[in-house]
Every structure is written in structure tokens, then in C-alpha cells.
Design a protein around this motif. Structure first.
Motif, PDB file in Angstrom:
ATOM      1  N   ARG A  28       0.631  -1.277   0.132  1.00 30.66           N
ATOM      2  CA  ARG A  28       0.199  -0.279   0.219  1.00 30.66           C
ATOM      3  C   ARG A  28       0.666   1.358   0.048  1.00 30.66           C
ATOM      4  NH1 ARG A  28       1.352  -1.191   4.923  1.00 30.66           N
ATOM      5  NH2 ARG A  28       1.824   0.114   6.913  1.00 30.66           N
ATOM      6  N   ARG A  29       0.219   2.016  -0.188  1.00 27.33           N
ATOM      7  CA  ARG A  29       1.017   3.625  -0.096  1.00 27.33           C
ATOM      8  C   ARG A  29       0.298   4.791   1.152  1.00 27.33           C
ATOM      9  NH1 ARG A  29       3.317   5.935  -4.580  1.00 27.33           N
ATOM     10  NH2 ARG A  29       3.223   7.888  -4.009  1.00 27.33           N
ATOM     11  N   THR A  30      -0.675   4.199   1.133  1.00 27.31           N
ATOM     12  CA  THR A  30      -1.367   4.810   3.267  1.00 27.31           C
ATOM     13  C   THR A  30      -0.425   4.072   4.465  1.00 27.31           C
ATOM     14  OG1 THR A  30      -2.841   2.588   3.082  1.00 27.31           O
ATOM     15  CG2 THR A  30      -3.896   3.957   2.149  1.00 27.31           C
ATOM     16  N   ALA A  31      -0.665   5.374   5.054  1.00 27.86           N
ATOM     17  CA  ALA A  31      -0.261   4.671   6.769  1.00 27.86           C
ATOM     18  C   ALA A  31      -0.539   3.911   7.610  1.00 27.86           C
ATOM     19  CB  ALA A  31      -0.477   6.423   7.530  1.00 27.86           C
ATOM     20  N   LYS A  32      -1.900   3.729   7.096  1.00 26.06           N
ATOM     21  CA  LYS A  32      -1.868   2.315   7.405  1.00 26.06           C
ATOM     22  C   LYS A  32      -3.000   1.464   6.588  1.00 26.06           C
ATOM     23  CE  LYS A  32      -4.799   2.354  11.291  1.00 26.06           C
ATOM     24  NZ  LYS A  32      -5.355   3.108  12.452  1.00 26.06           N
ATOM     25  N   GLY A  33      -2.871   0.125   7.231  1.00 27.89           N
ATOM     26  CA  GLY A  33      -3.179  -0.868   6.060  1.00 27.89           C
ATOM     27  C   GLY A  33      -3.246  -2.544   6.736  1.00 27.89           C
ATOM     28  N   VAL A  34      -4.567  -3.396   6.478  1.00 27.05           N
ATOM     29  CA  VAL A  34      -4.921  -4.826   6.881  1.00 27.05           C
ATOM     30  C   VAL A  34      -5.485  -5.846   5.991  1.00 27.05           C
ATOM     31  CG1 VAL A  34      -4.352  -4.065   9.427  1.00 27.05           C
ATOM     32  CG2 VAL A  34      -6.470  -4.641   9.015  1.00 27.05           C
ATOM     33  N   ALA A  35      -5.190  -5.127   4.777  1.00 21.41           N
ATOM     34  CA  ALA A  35      -6.083  -5.934   3.995  1.00 21.41           C
ATOM     35  C   ALA A  35      -5.314  -7.712   3.518  1.00 21.41           C
ATOM     36  CB  ALA A  35      -6.798  -5.456   2.779  1.00 21.41           C
ATOM     37  N   GLY A  36      -5.563  -8.496   3.921  1.00 18.32           N
ATOM     38  CA  GLY A  36      -5.360  -9.532   3.481  1.00 18.32           C
ATOM     39  C   GLY A  36      -4.115 -10.087   3.882  1.00 18.32           C
ATOM     40  N   TYR A  37      -3.338 -11.014   3.670  1.00 13.80           N
ATOM     41  CA  TYR A  37      -2.000 -11.550   4.021  1.00 13.80           C
ATOM     42  C   TYR A  37      -0.908 -11.018   3.541  1.00 13.80           C
ATOM     43  CZ  TYR A  37      -4.344 -16.033   4.686  1.00 13.80           C
ATOM     44  OH  TYR A  37      -5.405 -17.053   4.932  1.00 13.80           O
ATOM     45  N   ASP A  38       0.614 -10.284   4.588  1.00 14.03           N
ATOM     46  CA  ASP A  38       1.058  -9.595   4.208  1.00 14.03           C
ATOM     47  C   ASP A  38       2.313 -10.070   3.508  1.00 14.03           C
ATOM     48  OD1 ASP A  38       3.054  -7.182   4.927  1.00 14.03           O
ATOM     49  OD2 ASP A  38       3.318  -8.081   6.334  1.00 14.03           O
ATOM     50  N   LEU A  39       1.522 -10.123   2.516  1.00 13.86           N
ATOM     51  CA  LEU A  39       3.018 -10.653   1.085  1.00 13.86           C
ATOM     52  C   LEU A  39       3.641  -9.767   0.578  1.00 13.86           C
ATOM     53  CD1 LEU A  39      -0.210 -11.251  -1.993  1.00 13.86           C
ATOM     54  CD2 LEU A  39       1.029 -12.648   0.371  1.00 13.86           C
ATOM     55  N   THR A  40       3.706  -8.285   1.343  1.00 16.27           N
ATOM     56  CA  THR A  40       4.715  -7.583   2.092  1.00 16.27           C
ATOM     57  C   THR A  40       6.364  -7.918   2.207  1.00 16.27           C
ATOM     58  OG1 THR A  40       3.610  -5.308   0.591  1.00 16.27           O
ATOM     59  CG2 THR A  40       5.960  -5.261   1.581  1.00 16.27           C
ATOM     60  N   GLY A  41       5.517  -8.399   2.810  1.00 21.45           N
ATOM     61  CA  GLY A  41       6.425  -8.708   4.439  1.00 21.45           C
ATOM     62  C   GLY A  41       7.469  -9.937   3.869  1.00 21.45           C
ATOM     63  N   LEU A  42       6.609 -10.658   3.399  1.00 27.79           N
ATOM     64  CA  LEU A  42       6.569 -11.984   3.342  1.00 27.79           C
ATOM     65  C   LEU A  42       7.694 -12.105   2.116  1.00 27.79           C
ATOM     66  CD1 LEU A  42       6.518 -15.112   3.036  1.00 27.79           C
ATOM     67  CD2 LEU A  42       4.333 -14.383   1.118  1.00 27.79           C
ATOM     68  N   LEU A  43       8.058 -11.175   1.103  1.00 31.48           N
ATOM     69  CA  LEU A  43       8.954 -10.683  -0.098  1.00 31.48           C
ATOM     70  C   LEU A  43      10.204 -10.418   0.715  1.00 31.48           C
ATOM     71  CD1 LEU A  43       8.525 -11.386  -3.176  1.00 31.48           C
ATOM     72  CD2 LEU A  43       6.653 -11.160  -1.991  1.00 31.48           C
ATOM     73  N   VAL A  44       9.802  -9.769   1.669  1.00 33.84           N
ATOM     74  CA  VAL A  44      11.403  -8.843   1.770  1.00 33.84           C
ATOM     75  C   VAL A  44      12.271  -9.571   2.854  1.00 33.84           C
ATOM     76  CG1 VAL A  44      12.305  -7.166   3.551  1.00 33.84           C
ATOM     77  CG2 VAL A  44       9.923  -6.688   2.699  1.00 33.84           C
ATOM     78  N   GLY A  45      13.273 -10.295   2.590  1.00 39.84           N
ATOM     79  CA  GLY A  45      14.261 -11.234   2.961  1.00 39.84           C
ATOM     80  C   GLY A  45      13.908 -12.954   2.184  1.00 39.84           C
ATOM     81  N   SER A  46      13.202 -12.528   1.404  1.00 43.82           N
ATOM     82  CA  SER A  46      13.025 -13.870   0.597  1.00 43.82           C
ATOM     83  C   SER A  46      14.501 -14.013  -0.195  1.00 43.82           C
ATOM     84  CB  SER A  46      11.878 -14.184   0.156  1.00 43.82           C
ATOM     85  OG  SER A  46      11.632 -12.613  -1.345  1.00 43.82           O
ATOM     86  N   GLU A  47      15.521 -12.872  -1.090  1.00 45.22           N
ATOM     87  CA  GLU A  47      16.853 -13.745  -1.786  1.00 45.22           C
ATOM     88  C   GLU A  47      16.892 -13.374  -2.770  1.00 45.22           C
ATOM     89  OE1 GLU A  47      19.535 -15.300   0.349  1.00 45.22           O
ATOM     90  OE2 GLU A  47      18.534 -14.765   2.903  1.00 45.22           O
ATOM     91  N   GLY A  48      15.051 -13.166  -3.382  1.00 43.13           N
ATOM     92  CA  GLY A  48      14.945 -13.548  -4.707  1.00 43.13           C
ATOM     93  C   GLY A  48      14.589 -14.797  -4.813  1.00 43.13           C
TER      94      GLY A  48
END
Length: 467
Positions: A181-201
Motif C-alpha cells: 500500500r501507500r497509506t499509513a495503515k492497511g491490513v487487507a489480506g495477508y502481508d505478502l509485502t513482508g513475506l517478500l522482504v528477506g526472501s533473497e530472490g
């Protein structure tokens, strides 16, 4: 390499994007991890747009060829290492800062943007991007996201994952998608952004990153302490935490590192201490003065032979510059195998003592630098060039350090990632049930197993295997 794939890539992409000269592709074959295995890529592709990345991934899927994504190649775990016949997808040309929004305090960047370049651009708007790995002058945001990089400031301000709001990436099935998202808050769906961070490609190829920014902070106060041993310095780290101070940086550098920096840059830092502890606070006004004084007192009470607040900003900056230069300075002495275990702050003195014992047991020179304030230790195992027995001893010491960190309730990697070097450590840390969950995620996002195969989880095992 399938000649039809090369022909297709050359046809679909603008001229100059596809490199196949072995003299050139060899420079993209591995990162900075010492002794991590690598092969020879059949081609290197340097796309400039997300759509070009999608073309590359889809072509490789059609031909069954692995894709290894690479940023600046500054990694220390083998996470960007190629295997024979793979396509290395370099994001170096995707280096645009697309937007800096002072109102929303966010930036939108391509993955090839260098960390320090983003920080400089943000400063022009009165804003600050906190994650600051020691490789910040060279490493890219895409690589920082791939490894969830930390740095000197993370003791107070957190790591890369804390600043990634959204991502655009190409999946293992060739789809170009957006998450977050671009908003300050947001809890729609699973946190796929956090999942990708640290996934090493291994889960997708990142093509754009939306980052949270902070207002520019107050000037820092610096405190330096000299210690006769890493154990005394470790006790000072624990004392600072116990006093309730959250420093903006708390870094440890031992004599081996200081001497290496002096030999390279003639900074005159290694004449007065066996270990230097550097603390900083950016609390505003009187609070900053009080925190700096508390740190100084903690250093003295823990056994510092000298401790003082710096009154010279240039001197203070030089000390922290020496911390950033420690790794490249040690590399000049011979191969360096780099650890990045992390333990609870209360266990820092004990872990430093165990590292010292491991060095003696294996006859291996181990220098120590550390983001000591959050327990992230970087033992640097140094060997003479070409000394095979020394290499074997260093690798044994490397695995012993991992085991001791786990025994103290720590983790095998605080910020460098698992890559190739720490796959066994990951299994020991999380156990078979969690490894199976990780594999299920990998299979869902990359069902063909062609995105950076073999990294993090290791080679794909037969169906039904318990990890």
C-alpha cells in the motif's frame, strides 16, 4: 544454455540488454561470500523496466532455465551466486527514484537505486531513510530488501522490513503484480509485502519498492569507550540496555579491525585500545545529553579504560567511518568468512567469550565488529591466502559460532541472509515443521522452482520429504 532462449531474449529486449561473453558474465557469477559455491551463468540480462523483467522470467519459464536476481553483488551469504547455465538478472540499470512524497513521507524507487543515493535524495526534502548497512555506499535497495538488511541505526529504528510499504514484483509464474500500500495503515489480506522482504530472490523478482520515510532527525551525540577485552565491552552493551537507553547506534570494533583500517587508511585509531565501543544518541535537547552521559557512565562501570563524549564532530564521524571500513580493510589481508549471528542483548558478553574460545580451539584468527546494541555480531574469520588447512579450520569455526548462537537463544543470521552458507543453520534453528511451511510458500509462489533455486531452503526434495 538453449540457443533458442538466447535468441528469444535478444528478440524481445532492446539491444545491449543480453550479455553472453564469458569474460563479462564471470563478473556476475557470485557475490562477496567467501567460499560459497557458484557456477557460470550462460547469460546476464540487464533490464530497464518491469515489463522487460517479466519478459525474462517468462522466457526462462518456457525453457526451464533458472533465474538468479542480482543487485550490486555486495551480499555475504552466496544468495546471488549463479549456477551453471542460469540466467543472471541484474537490476543495476533499474536505478530511478520515481517519487519522494514529503506529505506522505514515502519514496518509490526501482531496485537498482543505491542506498546512500536514496538517503541523499531524501535529505533534500528534509526526510530520512534509516536502514544503513555498512555497504550503503554500494548496496542497492533491491538487495537490501532481498536480505532484510539492517545496519548501524537498526538498534533504534529497525530494519528494512519496517520501511517497506509496498512492492511490485514478477512472480515465479511470470505475473507482474503489486502488493502492499501507500497509506499509513492497511491490513487487507495477508502481508505478502513482508513475506517478500528477506526472501533473497526465491519468491519473486522485485521491480519497484515503496518505502516509508522519517523526518530528518536531530544531530547525534557520540560516546567512545576503550576496553581491554571484548568481554568488558560486551558487559557495557548489557549495562546500556539495562539503564533503559536505546542508542541510535552502538558499535563494537576490536583491535584487529582497527589495525587493518589503520594499515589501509592511516587513521591512527589502533594505538590506544584493544576494543572500541561507539555509542550514539539522537534524542533531542536535554534528553540527548542525559542519554550520552548515561552511556559514558555505563562504559566506565563496565570496565572501560577510558570513556568520553566526543566534542569534535569530525573525530566522531571518523570513528564511525572506521567501523564501516573494517570489512574491506580486513579483506586486504586475506580471505574473510563473515558471520552475522544475533543473540539476545543479555547474552552478548557470553557470546563474545564463546567466539574467543572457538578461535583458540580452531587456531583461527577471528576479528570482531558488531551492531552490539541489538546483539548482532559480525565475527570475521581471516585466513592466509592459499592456506587450505586454515580454510578448513575457519569453516569449522564458522559452524561452531552458529551452534553457540543458537544455544544462547539467538539466530543464525541477523541481516546478511541464509543464501548458501547458512542453510544447515536455518534447518537447525526452525526445525522440520517450519521448514515444511517455508517450502509450501516457495512452492506456491514459484511452483517450477526456477527463482534462485537452492538458496535459503536448499535443493528441492522429493514429494513427502520432511525438512
Amino acid at each position: 544454455m538453449d540457443s533458442e532462449l538466447i535468441a528469444r531474449l535478444r528478440r524481445d529486449l532492446p539491444e545491449g540488454r543480453v550479455l553472453t561473453d564469458p569474460a563479462v558474465t564471470a563478473g556476475y557469477a557470485h557475490d562477496e561470500a567467501e567460499w560459497a559455491p557458484h557456477g557460470s551463468p550462460a547469460a546476464v540480462v540487464r533490464p530497464r523496466t518491469a515489463e522487460e523483467v517479466q519478459h525474462v522470467v517468462r522466457a526462462c519459464l518456457d525453457h526451464g532455465v533458472p533465474v538468479v536476481t542480482r543487485g550490486a553483488g555486495t551480499g555475504l551469504s552466496g544468495g546471488a551466486n549463479a549456477m551453471d547455465g542460469a540466467v543472471v538478472l541484474s537490476t543495476e540499470a533499474m536505478n530511478a527514484i520515481k517519487d519522494i512524497d514529503p506529505l506522505e513521507r514515502l519514496a518509490v524507487v526501482e531496485p537498482g537505486v543505491v542506498n546512500d543515493d536514496l538517503r541523499t535524495a531524501c535529505a533534500g526534502h528534509g526526510l530520512w531513510y534509516p536502514p544503513d548497512p555498512a555497504s550503503a555506499p554500494w548496496s542497492t535497495i533491491g538487495g537490501n530488501v532481498a536480505t532484510n538488511a539492517g545496519g548501524l541505526c537498526c538498534v533504534k529504528y529497525g530494519v528494512t522490513r519496517d520501511y517497506v510499504l509496498g512492492l511490485q514484483f514478477v512472480t515465479g509464474t511470470g505475473e507482474l503484480v503489486r502488493v502492499g500500500r501507500r497509506t499509513a495503515k492497511g491490513v487487507a489480506g495477508y502481508d505478502l509485502t513482508g513475506l517478500l522482504v528477506g526472501s533473497e530472490g526465491t519468491l519473486g523478482v522485485i521491480t519497484e519498492v515503496t518505502l516509508r520515510l522519517r523526518p530528518r532527525r536531530a544531530p547525534e551525540h557520540t560516546v567512545a569507550g576503550h576496553f581491554a577485552s571484548v568481554l568488558d565491552a560486551g558487559r557495557a552493551v548489557t549495562a546500556v540496555a539495562a539503564a533503559g537507553v536505546t542508542p541510535s547506534a552502538l558499535e563494537l570494533i576490536d583491535r584487529y579491525c582497527l589495525e587493518a583500517v589503520d594499515a589501509w587508511k592511516q587513521m591512527g585509531l589502533s594505538t590506544e585500545a584493544d576494543v572500541v565501543l561507539l555509542g550514539r544518541t539522537d534524542a533531542p535537547g536535554r534528553a540527548g545529553d542525559e542519554e550520552a552521559e548515561t552511556m559514558r557512565r555505563c562504559f566506565e562501570e563496565a570496565g572501560a579504560t577510558w570513556a568520553a563524549r566526543s566534542t569534535d564532530p569530525q573525530e566522531a564521524d571518523a570513528l564511525f567511518e572506521a567501523r564501516r571500513l573494517a570489512y574491506p580493510a580486513l579483506e586486504r589481508l586475506g580471505p574473510v568468512l563473515t558471520e552475522d549471528v544475533c543473540v539476545p542483548k543479555s547474552a552478548v558478553p557470553e557470546m563474545l567469550g564463546r567466539i574467543h574460545a572457538i578461535a583458540e580451539r580452531h587456531g583461527t584468527l577471528i576479528a570482531n565488529i558488531a551492531h552490539a546494541g541489538d546483539g548482532n555480531l559480525h565475527p570475521l574469520l581471516i585466513t592466509p591466502p592459499g592456506d587450505e588447512p586454515a580454510r578448513v579450520r575457519a569453516q569449522a569455526a564458522f559452524h561452531d559460532i552458529i551452534a553457540e548462537a543458537l544455544a544462547l537463544g539467538g539466530t543464525v543470521t541477523g541481516e546478511h541472509g541464509v543464501g548458501l552458507l547458512k542453510r544447515d543453520g536455518l534447518r537447525a534453528e526452525v526445525g522440520p515443521e517450519v521448514m515444511a511451511l517455508n517450502r509450501a510458500v516457495k512452492d506456491a509462489l514459484d511452483p517450477r522452482g526456477l527463482l534462485n533455486p537452492g538458496k535459503v531452503l536448499g535443493p528441492r526434495a522429493p514429494l513427502g520429504t520432511r525438512y
